[in-house]
Design a protein around this motif. Sequence first.
Motif, PDB file in Angstrom:
ATOM      1  N   ILE A  63       1.039  -1.242  -0.043  1.00 31.02           N
ATOM      2  CA  ILE A  63      -0.101   0.121   0.043  1.00 31.02           C
ATOM      3  C   ILE A  63       0.745   1.445  -0.048  1.00 31.02           C
ATOM      4  N   ARG A  64       0.577   2.125  -0.960  1.00 23.95           N
ATOM      5  CA  ARG A  64       1.395   3.246  -1.258  1.00 23.95           C
ATOM      6  C   ARG A  64       0.767   4.663  -0.712  1.00 23.95           C
ATOM      7  N   GLY A  65      -0.185   4.713   0.098  1.00 27.19           N
ATOM      8  CA  GLY A  65      -0.812   5.724   0.525  1.00 27.19           C
ATOM      9  C   GLY A  65      -2.399   5.903   0.259  1.00 27.19           C
ATOM     10  N   ALA A  66      -3.092   6.867  -0.135  1.00 29.90           N
ATOM     11  CA  ALA A  66      -4.501   6.774  -0.233  1.00 29.90           C
ATOM     12  C   ALA A  66      -4.802   8.014  -1.350  1.00 29.90           C
ATOM     13  N   ILE A  67      -5.998   7.787  -1.890  1.00 31.50           N
ATOM     14  CA  ILE A  67      -6.520   8.762  -2.927  1.00 31.50           C
ATOM     15  C   ILE A  67      -7.699   9.352  -2.260  1.00 31.50           C
ATOM     16  N   THR A  68      -7.690  10.825  -2.435  1.00 31.78           N
ATOM     17  CA  THR A  68      -9.078  11.462  -1.805  1.00 31.78           C
ATOM     18  C   THR A  68     -10.017  11.730  -3.005  1.00 31.78           C
ATOM     19  N   ALA A  69     -11.127  12.222  -2.673  1.00 33.69           N
ATOM     20  CA  ALA A  69     -12.301  12.439  -3.362  1.00 33.69           C
ATOM     21  C   ALA A  69     -11.966  13.225  -4.409  1.00 33.69           C
ATOM     22  N   ASP A  70     -11.216  14.347  -4.177  1.00 41.25           N
ATOM     23  CA  ASP A  70     -10.882  15.218  -5.159  1.00 41.25           C
ATOM     24  C   ASP A  70      -9.885  14.702  -6.374  1.00 41.25           C
ATOM     25  N   GLY A  71      -9.465  13.526  -6.225  1.00 39.58           N
ATOM     26  CA  GLY A  71      -8.636  12.939  -7.287  1.00 39.58           C
ATOM     27  C   GLY A  71      -7.185  12.895  -6.776  1.00 39.58           C
ATOM     28  N   THR A  72      -6.768  13.539  -5.730  1.00 40.10           N
ATOM     29  CA  THR A  72      -4.989  13.574  -5.166  1.00 40.10           C
ATOM     30  C   THR A  72      -4.877  12.225  -4.839  1.00 40.10           C
ATOM     31  N   TYR A  73      -3.513  11.996  -5.375  1.00 37.33           N
ATOM     32  CA  TYR A  73      -2.818  10.848  -4.678  1.00 37.33           C
ATOM     33  C   TYR A  73      -1.897  11.279  -3.576  1.00 37.33           C
ATOM     34  N   HIS A  74      -2.152  10.621  -2.368  1.00 38.15           N
ATOM     35  CA  HIS A  74      -1.347  11.091  -1.410  1.00 38.15           C
ATOM     36  C   HIS A  74      -0.318   9.814  -1.032  1.00 38.15           C
ATOM     37  N   TYR A  75       0.950  10.114  -1.631  1.00 35.82           N
ATOM     38  CA  TYR A  75       1.660   8.867  -1.576  1.00 35.82           C
ATOM     39  C   TYR A  75       2.422   8.850  -0.062  1.00 35.82           C
ATOM     40  N   ALA A  76       2.730   7.824   0.552  1.00 33.94           N
ATOM     41  CA  ALA A  76       3.307   7.936   1.691  1.00 33.94           C
ATOM     42  C   ALA A  76       4.341   6.453   1.863  1.00 33.94           C
ATOM     43  N   ASP A  77       5.318   6.382   3.053  1.00 30.88           N
ATOM     44  CA  ASP A  77       6.014   5.545   3.252  1.00 30.88           C
ATOM     45  C   ASP A  77       5.341   4.501   4.136  1.00 30.88           C
ATOM     46  N   ARG A  78       4.313   5.073   4.883  1.00 33.71           N
ATOM     47  CA  ARG A  78       3.548   4.024   5.847  1.00 33.71           C
ATOM     48  C   ARG A  78       2.253   5.020   5.981  1.00 33.71           C
ATOM     49  N   THR A  79       1.360   3.904   5.937  1.00 30.45           N
ATOM     50  CA  THR A  79      -0.367   4.466   5.725  1.00 30.45           C
ATOM     51  C   THR A  79      -0.932   3.604   7.120  1.00 30.45           C
ATOM     52  N   ILE A  80      -1.561   4.465   7.718  1.00 29.60           N
ATOM     53  CA  ILE A  80      -2.113   4.114   9.014  1.00 29.60           C
ATOM     54  C   ILE A  80      -3.858   4.266   9.001  1.00 29.60           C
ATOM     55  N   LEU A  81      -4.211   3.079   9.073  1.00 21.85           N
ATOM     56  CA  LEU A  81      -5.649   2.945   8.756  1.00 21.85           C
ATOM     57  C   LEU A  81      -6.417   3.168  10.091  1.00 21.85           C
ATOM     58  N   SER A  82      -7.113   4.306  10.357  1.00 23.77           N
ATOM     59  CA  SER A  82      -7.904   4.535  11.603  1.00 23.77           C
ATOM     60  C   SER A  82      -9.191   5.153  11.340  1.00 23.77           C
ATOM     61  N   ALA A  83      -9.879   4.679  10.295  1.00 22.35           N
ATOM     62  CA  ALA A  83     -11.209   4.965   9.980  1.00 22.35           C
ATOM     63  C   ALA A  83     -12.306   4.671  10.881  1.00 22.35           C
ATOM     64  N   GLY A  84     -12.208   3.879  11.902  1.00 16.81           N
ATOM     65  CA  GLY A  84     -13.097   3.667  12.890  1.00 16.81           C
ATOM     66  C   GLY A  84     -14.084   2.579  12.060  1.00 16.81           C
ATOM     67  N   ALA A  85     -15.507   2.969  12.166  1.00 18.75           N
ATOM     68  CA  ALA A  85     -16.457   2.016  11.651  1.00 18.75           C
ATOM     69  C   ALA A  85     -16.358   2.140  10.193  1.00 18.75           C
ATOM     70  N   SER A  86     -15.628   3.134   9.563  1.00 14.69           N
ATOM     71  CA  SER A  86     -15.721   3.003   8.069  1.00 14.69           C
ATOM     72  C   SER A  86     -14.414   2.372   7.366  1.00 14.69           C
ATOM     73  N   ALA A  87     -13.801   2.086   8.286  1.00 10.40           N
ATOM     74  CA  ALA A  87     -12.569   1.300   7.853  1.00 10.40           C
ATOM     75  C   ALA A  87     -12.778   0.050   7.072  1.00 10.40           C
ATOM     76  N   ALA A  88     -14.027  -0.652   7.461  1.00 13.44           N
ATOM     77  CA  ALA A  88     -14.049  -1.895   6.514  1.00 13.44           C
ATOM     78  C   ALA A  88     -14.462  -1.598   4.899  1.00 13.44           C
ATOM     79  N   ALA A  89     -15.132  -0.389   4.829  1.00 14.25           N
ATOM     80  CA  ALA A  89     -15.398   0.285   3.489  1.00 14.25           C
ATOM     81  C   ALA A  89     -13.985   0.580   2.669  1.00 14.25           C
ATOM     82  N   LEU A  90     -13.098   0.807   3.475  1.00 10.30           N
ATOM     83  CA  LEU A  90     -11.752   1.069   2.609  1.00 10.30           C
ATOM     84  C   LEU A  90     -10.631  -0.055   2.495  1.00 10.30           C
ATOM     85  N   PHE A  91     -10.928  -1.087   3.259  1.00 10.30           N
ATOM     86  CA  PHE A  91      -9.932  -2.078   3.165  1.00 10.30           C
ATOM     87  C   PHE A  91     -10.573  -3.446   3.440  1.00 10.30           C
ATOM     88  N   ASP A  92     -10.497  -4.444   3.006  1.00  7.56           N
ATOM     89  CA  ASP A  92     -10.806  -5.545   3.063  1.00  7.56           C
ATOM     90  C   ASP A  92     -10.418  -6.451   4.335  1.00  7.56           C
TER      91      ASP A  92
END
Length: 441
Positions: free
Chosen positions: A198-227
């Motif tokens: 995983i190299r980061g995240a894409i936001t709704a405006d189409g921006t690619y946010h590249y990162a060395d580490r991605t931390i998923l802390s989206a609470g109840a919405s996390a399951a919609a972003l990652f299996d």
Amino acid sequence: SPLTTDSKILIVGAGTWGCSTALHLGRRGYKHVTVLDPYPVPSPISAGTDLNKILELGSFAGDDADERYVSNKLLEAATEGWRNDPVFKPHFHETGCILAATSNEARRHMNTRDGPSEAGGWIPLRTKEDFQATMPKGVLTGEFPGWEGWWMQKGAGWVHARKSMESAAREAARLGVKFITGDQIGRVSSLIYDSTDIRGAITADGTYHYADRTILSAGASAAALFDMKDQLRPTAWTLAHIKMTPEEAKLYKNLPVLFNIERGFFMEPDEDNHELKMCDEHPGYCNWISDAAAPDAGQISSPFAKHQIPIESEARCREFLRETMPHLADRPFSFARICWCADTPNRAFLISKHPDYASLVLGVGGSGHGFCHIPAIGGFIVDAMEDKLDEKLKQSFRWRPETARGRDWKDLQGRFGPQGANRVMDFQDIKQWTNIGEDQE
Ligand code: FAD
């Protein structure tokens, strides 16, 4: 790439755990930390955007010695933060707590739950007079029918949730963490996958946010972003406020938390607006719908925001008031909302690097008791990223899809509710909601 304080770290979700993680990264000297969220802190859909939360009492782990070790470790770290960290200390109210139950089954659960005992400093409560005497005269005027409980006067209490989260975010920003918030620029629509990582995240405006580490802390919405392989069950609870007068607020100051594990709980009214928040207790609501992206995959519980609660939940709140404070039982609600969290199968947190995507770190699975850990949880999430977690914590927090295979989605997960609501409910069955603020001019 090897992790250094110059690495780019991306946090998805600026809720309870995201703010805590941002703070701990800032404190450990990470220089390039970005947090994404559709809303500025405090996000209206964060479980932490709330007047107050209970500081956890005891263990959720039953009799397992390792899980008890983990529970104690977490609670010690949290309590240390609430007592001594200037970011959190002002928001901790060590007013004590009353734990109670009504049915035999719930009483048994309460009394085995690593639990309250006279040896542990708890005072038994057996009669209505015992309950009434825990608060100033005129507060608990109810009959407490069938109630039995325990009172702990110290070492427990409540925390101001929203203010703690804001305080953590403010300090993180002061330490250089960048918050990108807004419906388009902050809402993550997808993670960035390459063939192995995983190299980061894409936001709704189409921006690619590249990162060395991605931390998923989206609470109840996390399951919609990652299996999450069924390790998270998005589940909602219900809360309501009633407005108190300034005189009442004075009388209700510094009250212990009152929590009947099958009726509900309340804490003292907030100091700013004199709103008394209560929750009716039950095993939660899911929202089962077909997944549009994978119609054959069966149903998913899909979170949605709503500033109303089911009428049946209002009725339960009022029943709880009638048993404890009947003088407030018919007062209109000034506010209500549903509040989403996510349960793992055993309600232990899931804080781990992903076994297949080395740069993805998961900080999820609050399981209904994740708020009070805000002072320290981000430290554990950063420990997971830095491969520094204590072995027992690592084992408990691990990625564990094998425990969710064939998951019983209706499992009560150790919770109770009054008759009729002693089960996991489905918002799809709810026809009637409150209409607070809609036709009350
Ligand atoms: P959240 O705080 O919900 O944060 C998730 C964040 O992700 C939000 O800010 C959201 O805006 C953001 N997000 C969503 N979608 C996206 C996206 N696409 N892109 C980017 N960001 C996104 N715990 C206790 O310790 N004590 C209690 O007394 C207690 N009471 C509770 C009462 C209720 C009614 C509820 C619902 C929960 C309670 N909890 C309690 C549990 C606790 O609130 C949660 O475990 C904790 O807040 C979870 O934190 P989180 O960071 O995982 O999720």
